[in-house]
Design an enzyme around this catalytic site. Structure first.
Site, PDB file in Angstrom:
ATOM      1  N   ASP A 191      43.522   4.626 -15.276  1.00 33.03           N
ATOM      2  CA  ASP A 191      43.431   3.339 -15.958  1.00 33.03           C
ATOM      3  C   ASP A 191      44.641   2.472 -15.642  1.00 33.03           C
ATOM      4  OD1 ASP A 191      42.095   1.798 -18.509  1.00 33.03           O
ATOM      5  OD2 ASP A 191      44.274   1.635 -18.534  1.00 33.03           O
ATOM      6  N   ASP A 241      38.588  -2.635 -21.491  1.00 37.50           N
ATOM      7  CA  ASP A 241      39.087  -3.967 -21.785  1.00 37.50           C
ATOM      8  C   ASP A 241      38.368  -5.014 -20.928  1.00 37.50           C
ATOM      9  OD1 ASP A 241      40.094  -3.457 -19.259  1.00 37.50           O
ATOM     10  OD2 ASP A 241      42.180  -3.898 -19.746  1.00 37.50           O
ATOM     11  N   PHE A 281      40.787   2.790 -21.015  1.00 38.12           N
ATOM     12  CA  PHE A 281      40.802   1.840 -22.126  1.00 38.12           C
ATOM     13  C   PHE A 281      39.935   0.637 -21.768  1.00 38.12           C
ATOM     14  CE2 PHE A 281      45.043   3.745 -21.370  1.00 38.12           C
ATOM     15  CZ  PHE A 281      44.872   4.815 -22.240  1.00 38.12           C
TER      16      PHE A 281
END
Length: 306
Positions: A283, A215, A213
């Site tokens: 992750d 970010d 993810f």
């Protein structure tokens, strides 16, 4: 999620500001001895969980709001997750679709017990309205119905979320190519899988399709581990805490190269361990390393996507 993997790979191959160091990947894989340090999904105990549809509703609202904490130095993800949990424990109907459509900024602040305006508060409220409206229109007001309609496919769930909820359509154009990142849509599938431990609402036959993810935290951790290298200009911008524009080359490269690098780490770990390795597990480990390092400097971008 092939469109995420393929477009991230294209960015990595054409990147001007961020490069991936394959020897850095090898060192990290060697260091963790071919197996990812185990991190429990709710290791801090900050999430609501009742093993039923209300948990699904909670997670969807959480992931609709899970972005851009950095402009308020005292605010972080834990405040959001725990604040929404406490609100739900106090009032089981607080995230009903009709109520989501009526939220105001001050009401959201009060819900989270936050003393001042939230970063991008108007957008957060707009997204709550969007979630409430579309859940009511298409899924009987229930995120659990959305999940049930995906047929135990995380890929189908991400497609449904991005199809029905524009606020989750996390993509960009980079050097003329469309790049798909889908951070919050993918993390919803991952949160379900983690919360329900791969059973019930969290059972997905293709959870291995989900990428990391993209970010703020994970790119900074990858840089600290020697996996990502930044140009001197980009490094100076980040170290000066200067803002990087949403959709700029630098911002897209930071995110896409992180996805590509984690995919390469996953492939190498799979070869060395002889077992399937999930990007979602990689992750979670990388993110947990980052949040335990307060001095970690990350890039700053105003975005509703992460």
């Amino acid at each position: 999620m092939e469109e995420v993997r393929e477009s991230a790979a294209w960015v990595a191959l054409n990147s001007s500001h961020v490069t991936i160091d394959s020897s850095g990947i090898e060192k990290v894989v060697e260091k963790i001895k071919g197996s990812i340090p185990k991190v429990e999904w709710n290791y801090e105990g900050i999430h609501y969980f009742d093993n039923g549809p209300l948990t699904v509703q909670y997670l969807f609202v959480l992931d609709a709001l899970n972005f851009c904490f950095w402009p308020d130095k005292d605010l972080n993800y834990d405040h959001l997750a725990n604040g929404l949990k406490e609100a739900l424990l106090n009032d089981k109907s607080v995230f009903n679709a009709d109520r989501l459509q009526k939220f105001t900024g001050p009401q959201l602040r009060e819900l989270l017990k936050w003393p001042r305006p939230l970063p991008l508060e108007e957008e957060r409220v707009r997204l709550l309205h969007e979630v409430g409206f579309e859940l009511e229109r298409s899924f009987e007001g229930k995120a659990s119905k959305l999940v049930e309609s995906c047929g135990k496919s995380a890929v189908k769930l991400v497609a449904l979320v991005t199809q029905h909820f524009p606020g989750f359509r996390d993509h960009s154009v980079y050097k003329g190519h469309q790049v798909f990142l889908y951070k919050r849509a993918q993390i919803f599938a991952s949160d379900l899988w983690g919360a329900f431990k791969g059973q019930g609402y969290g059972e997905f036959k293709d959870i291995s399709s989900i990428t990391m993810f993209a970010d703020y935290i994970v790119p900074a951790v990858l840089r600290q581990l020697g996996v990502l290298k930044y140009s001197s200009t980009l490094a100076s911008t980040i170290e000066a805490n200067s803002e990087i524009g949403a959709g700029s080359e630098e911002e897209v490269e930071l995110r896409a190269c992180s996805i590509y690098a984690v995919e390469k780490m996953r492939e190498l770990l799979s070869i060395k361990s002889g077992k399937e390795v999930l990007s979602v597990e990689l992750d979670l480990w990388l993110w947990s390393v980052g949040v335990q390092c307060p001095s970690l400097q990350h890039h700053r971008t105003l975005s509703i996507y992460y």
